[in-house]
Design a protein around this motif. Structure first.
Motif, short mmCIF file in Angstrom:
data_model
loop_
_atom_site.label_atom_id
_atom_site.label_comp_id
_atom_site.label_asym_id
_atom_site.label_seq_id
_atom_site.Cartn_x
_atom_site.Cartn_y
_atom_site.Cartn_z
N ARG A 52 -15.08 -23.51 -3.09
CA ARG A 52 -15.72 -22.35 -2.46
C ARG A 52 -15.36 -21.11 -3.26
O ARG A 52 -14.21 -20.88 -3.59
CB ARG A 52 -15.28 -22.16 -1.02
CG ARG A 52 -15.91 -20.90 -0.39
CD ARG A 52 -15.61 -20.74 1.08
NE ARG A 52 -16.16 -21.82 1.88
CZ ARG A 52 -17.43 -21.89 2.32
NH1 ARG A 52 -18.28 -20.94 2.00
NH2 ARG A 52 -17.83 -22.89 3.06
N LEU A 53 -16.40 -20.31 -3.55
CA LEU A 53 -16.23 -19.00 -4.16
C LEU A 53 -16.60 -17.96 -3.11
O LEU A 53 -17.60 -18.14 -2.40
CB LEU A 53 -17.14 -18.82 -5.37
CG LEU A 53 -17.07 -19.85 -6.48
CD1 LEU A 53 -18.02 -19.47 -7.61
CD2 LEU A 53 -15.67 -20.01 -7.01
N ALA A 54 -15.83 -16.91 -3.01
CA ALA A 54 -16.14 -15.85 -2.05
C ALA A 54 -15.76 -14.50 -2.65
O ALA A 54 -14.70 -14.35 -3.26
CB ALA A 54 -15.39 -16.06 -0.74
N VAL A 55 -16.64 -13.53 -2.47
CA VAL A 55 -16.37 -12.16 -2.90
C VAL A 55 -15.54 -11.49 -1.81
O VAL A 55 -15.86 -11.60 -0.62
CB VAL A 55 -17.68 -11.39 -3.14
CG1 VAL A 55 -17.40 -9.93 -3.46
CG2 VAL A 55 -18.49 -12.04 -4.26
N VAL A 56 -14.48 -10.81 -2.24
CA VAL A 56 -13.69 -10.01 -1.30
C VAL A 56 -13.77 -8.55 -1.72
O VAL A 56 -13.89 -8.23 -2.90
CB VAL A 56 -12.22 -10.48 -1.19
CG1 VAL A 56 -12.15 -11.88 -0.60
CG2 VAL A 56 -11.53 -10.45 -2.53
N ASP A 57 -13.75 -7.67 -0.73
CA ASP A 57 -13.86 -6.23 -0.94
C ASP A 57 -12.65 -5.58 -0.29
O ASP A 57 -12.59 -5.43 0.93
CB ASP A 57 -15.16 -5.71 -0.33
CG ASP A 57 -15.34 -4.21 -0.45
OD1 ASP A 57 -14.46 -3.53 -1.01
OD2 ASP A 57 -16.38 -3.71 0.02
#
Length: 150
Positions: A52-57
């Motif tokens: 799983r790839l996820a963008v975090v801000d």
């Protein structure tokens, strides 16, 4: 889109060197509270859901608040996946990451290969200059490498 990223990579190879990016174990940057919204646009799965790839801000610093979270094999003795964060350096991220334009492939000799646009803050305009971020993930060893073609 594939042509665009290929062209960007070719141009980058001719003009500027790739800079190795920080790939580190998960820390405060991997908190569920900083997952970029909307979630369905900022996460992808590969390898039958094992990766799983996820963008975090992280919100601050605003010019480098975006990091890429990777959950992937190998699994620990208790069954959880490794957790890694890709950033420009140990604490500063990118000014943006665009998962909608990610390209993924598999090379048996190297592993999963990902290329996506990553933003580099432009102080002259207050916006981003987009460059390819290339990631290689070997699920057998857990080794992850990342290059940003700045």
């Amino acid at each position: 889109m594939k042509r665009l990223i290929t062209s960007l990579l070719a141009a980058a190879c001719l003009s500027t060197p790739a800079l190795a990016q920080s790939v580190s174990e998960c820390d405060w940057r991997s908190s569920a509270a900083v997952l970029a919204e909307p979630w369905e646009e900022n996460t992808r799965t590969y390898s039958n859901g094992k990766v799983r790839l996820a963008v975090v801000d992280t919100i601050e610093p605003a010019a480098g608040a975006f990091h890429l979270l990777i959950l992937s094999p190998p699994y620990s003795e208790v069954g959880d996946r490794q957790c890694r964060i890709i950033s420009k350096n140990d604490t500063i991220g990118f000014s943006g990451l665009d998962l909608s334009k990610i390209e993924a492939s598999y090379d048996p000799a190297r592993g999963l290969l990902f290329t996506l646009p990553a933003g580099n803050y432009n102080p002259d305009t207050g916006g981003s200059i987009w460059h390819p971020l290339s990631i290689t993930l070997n699920q057998a060893t857990g080794k992850i490498t990342a290059l940003f073609w700045e």
